[in-house]
Scaffold this active site. Structure first.
Site, short mmCIF file in Angstrom:
data_model
loop_
_atom_site.label_atom_id
_atom_site.label_comp_id
_atom_site.label_asym_id
_atom_site.label_seq_id
_atom_site.Cartn_x
_atom_site.Cartn_y
_atom_site.Cartn_z
N LYS A 10 0.82 -1.22 0.00
CA LYS A 10 0.00 0.00 0.00
C LYS A 10 0.86 1.28 0.00
CE LYS A 10 -4.03 -2.13 2.20
NZ LYS A 10 -5.04 -2.00 3.29
N TYR A 50 -12.57 -1.91 -4.01
CA TYR A 50 -13.08 -2.07 -2.64
C TYR A 50 -14.61 -1.99 -2.58
CZ TYR A 50 -8.48 -1.88 -0.38
OH TYR A 50 -7.20 -2.16 0.07
N ASN A 113 -2.12 0.48 6.57
CA ASN A 113 -1.60 -0.76 7.16
C ASN A 113 -0.75 -1.60 6.21
OD1 ASN A 113 -3.66 -1.67 5.61
ND2 ASN A 113 -4.85 -2.60 7.26
N HIS A 116 -2.15 -5.39 1.53
CA HIS A 116 -3.45 -6.04 1.29
C HIS A 116 -3.20 -7.48 0.86
CE1 HIS A 116 -7.44 -6.89 -0.38
NE2 HIS A 116 -6.77 -7.49 -1.35
N GLU A 127 -10.04 -10.22 -7.50
CA GLU A 127 -8.99 -9.20 -7.37
C GLU A 127 -7.89 -9.38 -8.43
OE1 GLU A 127 -7.94 -9.36 -3.21
OE2 GLU A 127 -9.85 -8.45 -2.63
P1 GDP Z 1 -8.04 -6.54 5.81
O1 GDP Z 1 -8.68 -7.69 5.07
O2 GDP Z 1 -7.20 -6.98 6.99
O3 GDP Z 1 -7.24 -5.63 4.89
O4 GDP Z 1 -9.20 -5.66 6.46
P2 GDP Z 1 -10.69 -5.27 5.99
O5 GDP Z 1 -11.12 -6.11 4.81
O6 GDP Z 1 -11.56 -5.27 7.21
O7 GDP Z 1 -10.56 -3.75 5.54
C1 GDP Z 1 -9.98 -3.40 4.30
C2 GDP Z 1 -9.06 -2.22 4.50
O8 GDP Z 1 -9.84 -1.09 4.89
C3 GDP Z 1 -8.02 -2.37 5.64
O9 GDP Z 1 -6.88 -3.09 5.27
C4 GDP Z 1 -7.71 -0.92 5.95
O10 GDP Z 1 -6.79 -0.35 5.01
C5 GDP Z 1 -9.07 -0.27 5.77
N1 GDP Z 1 -9.77 -0.14 7.06
C6 GDP Z 1 -10.33 -1.13 7.81
N2 GDP Z 1 -10.87 -0.64 8.93
C7 GDP Z 1 -10.64 0.71 8.90
C8 GDP Z 1 -10.95 1.79 9.77
O11 GDP Z 1 -11.55 1.62 10.84
N3 GDP Z 1 -10.55 3.04 9.36
C9 GDP Z 1 -9.88 3.25 8.18
N4 GDP Z 1 -9.53 4.51 7.85
N5 GDP Z 1 -9.58 2.27 7.34
C10 GDP Z 1 -9.94 1.02 7.69
#
Ligand code: GDP
Length: 138
Positions: A10, A50, A113, A116, A127
């Protein structure tokens, strides 16, 4: 059986100069890099990628972040690639990520973070196809 997954380094990690270290961790963990491309993406491209998260409160922030700078898009292969990459990545929130994981080492926050990785076979298929043409995956 060898399996493929889709991953992104990222913008935060690329901006901070962690891309090569993350790729080294990925290779050390036994993944083959099938294909890799560095590029910047538009906000609209991030929204399409997304789409499943479109109702979530952080959707706008996530798409702005993902289009804020260059990223590395890649397809990785190994036995059990999808689950093993998720393990190597660590928890979504780096505060909860295990020692030694990519997010523990390189991520800044739950939003920014570092990496991905597809979370299931059907999402990996979507994807991969979203970012790469078939001829790039031979
Ligand atoms: P992942 O599968 O671990 O990447 O997590 P998710 O599928 O739940 O979320 C997708 C992405 O959305 C995450 O990797 C973060 O970059 C973002 N994201 C998730 N939760 C939050 C949040 O509470 N705040 C923000 N700003 N971004 C978030």
């Amino acid at each position: 059986m060898a399996q493929r997954t889709f991953s992104i380094i990222k913008p935060d990690a690329v901006r901070d100069g962690h891309a090569a270290a993350i790729l080294a961790d990925i290779e050390k963990a036994g993944f083959k890099i099938v294909t890799i491309r560095k590029q910047s993406i538009s906000n609209a491209q991030a929204q399409g990628f997304y789409y499943v998260h479109k109702e979530r409160p952080f959707f706008g922030e996530l798409c702005s972040f993902m289009s804020s700078g260059p990223i590395f898009l890649m397809v990785l292969e190994k036995d059990n690639a999808i689950a093993d990459l998720r393990k190597l990545m660590g928890a979504t929130n780096p505060a909860n990520a295990e020692e030694g994981t990519i997010r523990k080492k390189y991520a800044k926050s739950i939003g920014e973070n570092a990496i991905h990785g597809s979370d299931a076979e059907d999402t990996a298929k979507f994807e991969l196809g979203y970012w790469f043409a078939g001829y790039e995956l031979i």
